[in-house]
Design a protein around this motif. Sequence first.
Motif, PDB file in Angstrom:
ATOM      1  N   ILE A 192      47.588  36.678  38.070  1.00  0.00           N
ATOM      2  CA  ILE A 192      47.154  36.474  38.028  1.00  0.00           C
ATOM      3  C   ILE A 192      45.469  36.659  37.852  1.00  0.00           C
ATOM      4  O   ILE A 192      44.877  35.600  37.430  1.00  0.00           O
ATOM      5  CB  ILE A 192      46.794  36.800  40.136  1.00  0.00           C
ATOM      6  CG1 ILE A 192      47.866  35.856  40.862  1.00  0.00           C
ATOM      7  CG2 ILE A 192      45.169  35.954  40.728  1.00  0.00           C
ATOM      8  CD1 ILE A 192      48.550  36.352  42.153  1.00  0.00           C
ATOM      9  N   MET A 193      45.844  37.821  37.296  1.00  0.00           N
ATOM     10  CA  MET A 193      44.256  37.912  36.433  1.00  0.00           C
ATOM     11  C   MET A 193      44.176  37.521  35.191  1.00  0.00           C
ATOM     12  O   MET A 193      43.653  37.297  34.539  1.00  0.00           O
ATOM     13  CB  MET A 193      44.718  39.642  36.426  1.00  0.00           C
ATOM     14  CG  MET A 193      43.825  40.675  37.753  1.00  0.00           C
ATOM     15  SD  MET A 193      44.267  42.202  37.428  1.00  0.00           S
ATOM     16  CE  MET A 193      43.243  42.708  36.848  1.00  0.00           C
ATOM     17  N   GLY A 194      45.974  37.950  34.134  1.00  0.00           N
ATOM     18  CA  GLY A 194      46.391  36.621  33.467  1.00  0.00           C
ATOM     19  C   GLY A 194      45.380  34.980  33.561  1.00  0.00           C
ATOM     20  O   GLY A 194      44.690  34.641  32.929  1.00  0.00           O
ATOM     21  N   ILE A 195      45.405  34.398  34.445  1.00  0.00           N
ATOM     22  CA  ILE A 195      45.388  33.435  34.744  1.00  0.00           C
ATOM     23  C   ILE A 195      43.887  33.338  35.095  1.00  0.00           C
ATOM     24  O   ILE A 195      43.223  32.699  34.800  1.00  0.00           O
ATOM     25  CB  ILE A 195      45.513  32.876  35.942  1.00  0.00           C
ATOM     26  CG1 ILE A 195      47.591  32.673  35.813  1.00  0.00           C
ATOM     27  CG2 ILE A 195      45.270  30.913  36.871  1.00  0.00           C
ATOM     28  CD1 ILE A 195      48.896  32.696  36.545  1.00  0.00           C
ATOM     29  N   MET A 196      43.132  34.469  35.765  1.00  0.00           N
ATOM     30  CA  MET A 196      41.623  34.221  36.049  1.00  0.00           C
ATOM     31  C   MET A 196      41.116  34.729  34.333  1.00  0.00           C
ATOM     32  O   MET A 196      39.771  34.063  34.309  1.00  0.00           O
ATOM     33  CB  MET A 196      41.129  35.655  37.280  1.00  0.00           C
ATOM     34  CG  MET A 196      42.036  35.018  38.095  1.00  0.00           C
ATOM     35  SD  MET A 196      41.452  36.315  39.280  1.00  0.00           S
ATOM     36  CE  MET A 196      40.022  37.243  39.534  1.00  0.00           C
ATOM     37  N   ASN A 197      41.548  35.661  33.881  1.00  0.00           N
ATOM     38  CA  ASN A 197      41.512  35.842  32.539  1.00  0.00           C
ATOM     39  C   ASN A 197      41.641  35.521  31.344  1.00  0.00           C
ATOM     40  O   ASN A 197      42.522  35.785  30.603  1.00  0.00           O
ATOM     41  CB  ASN A 197      40.729  36.917  32.846  1.00  0.00           C
ATOM     42  CG  ASN A 197      39.638  38.079  33.670  1.00  0.00           C
ATOM     43  OD1 ASN A 197      38.962  37.672  33.938  1.00  0.00           O
ATOM     44  ND2 ASN A 197      40.346  38.801  34.412  1.00  0.00           N
TER      45      ASN A 197
END
Length: 137
Positions: free
Chosen positions: A59-64
């Motif tokens: 999720i953090m990868g999708i957000m960034n």
Amino acid sequence: MVLVLIVAAVAGLGASFAMPVVMKTPETSYQAKFSLELSKKIETFAKVGSIVLLITGLIMGIMNPYLFKTGWYIASIVIYIGVQFIVAGIMPKKVKQMAEIIHSHSGDDVPESYGKINSELNPSISLYIVLPLFLSS
């Protein structure tokens, strides 16, 4: 999101650190049975923490999205997947063999075959602990 990631890492790694201590070669068959049952309960925390860690990391990868272009992020996902083959493939089979041996054993001692499988399992547990530590640095 970062807080959830950190809590998942602490829960998963904390449980993982307990596994080698619990699974140390017991001295009696009763201790072996107890350690197998306790390891099942500890394993739940390790699994849930590991899954939440993966999900929050993605999720953090999708957000960034730039994270998907960094070497450490890609390497951590590849290593995570590699460790899952050990955790989901090798370890359960060995633990099942150990359970079968100890539950079919009638004496108070620990069968030699149980100790042999347990000693084979220790490097897998160590790898499961060391790689996430490497990833978090």
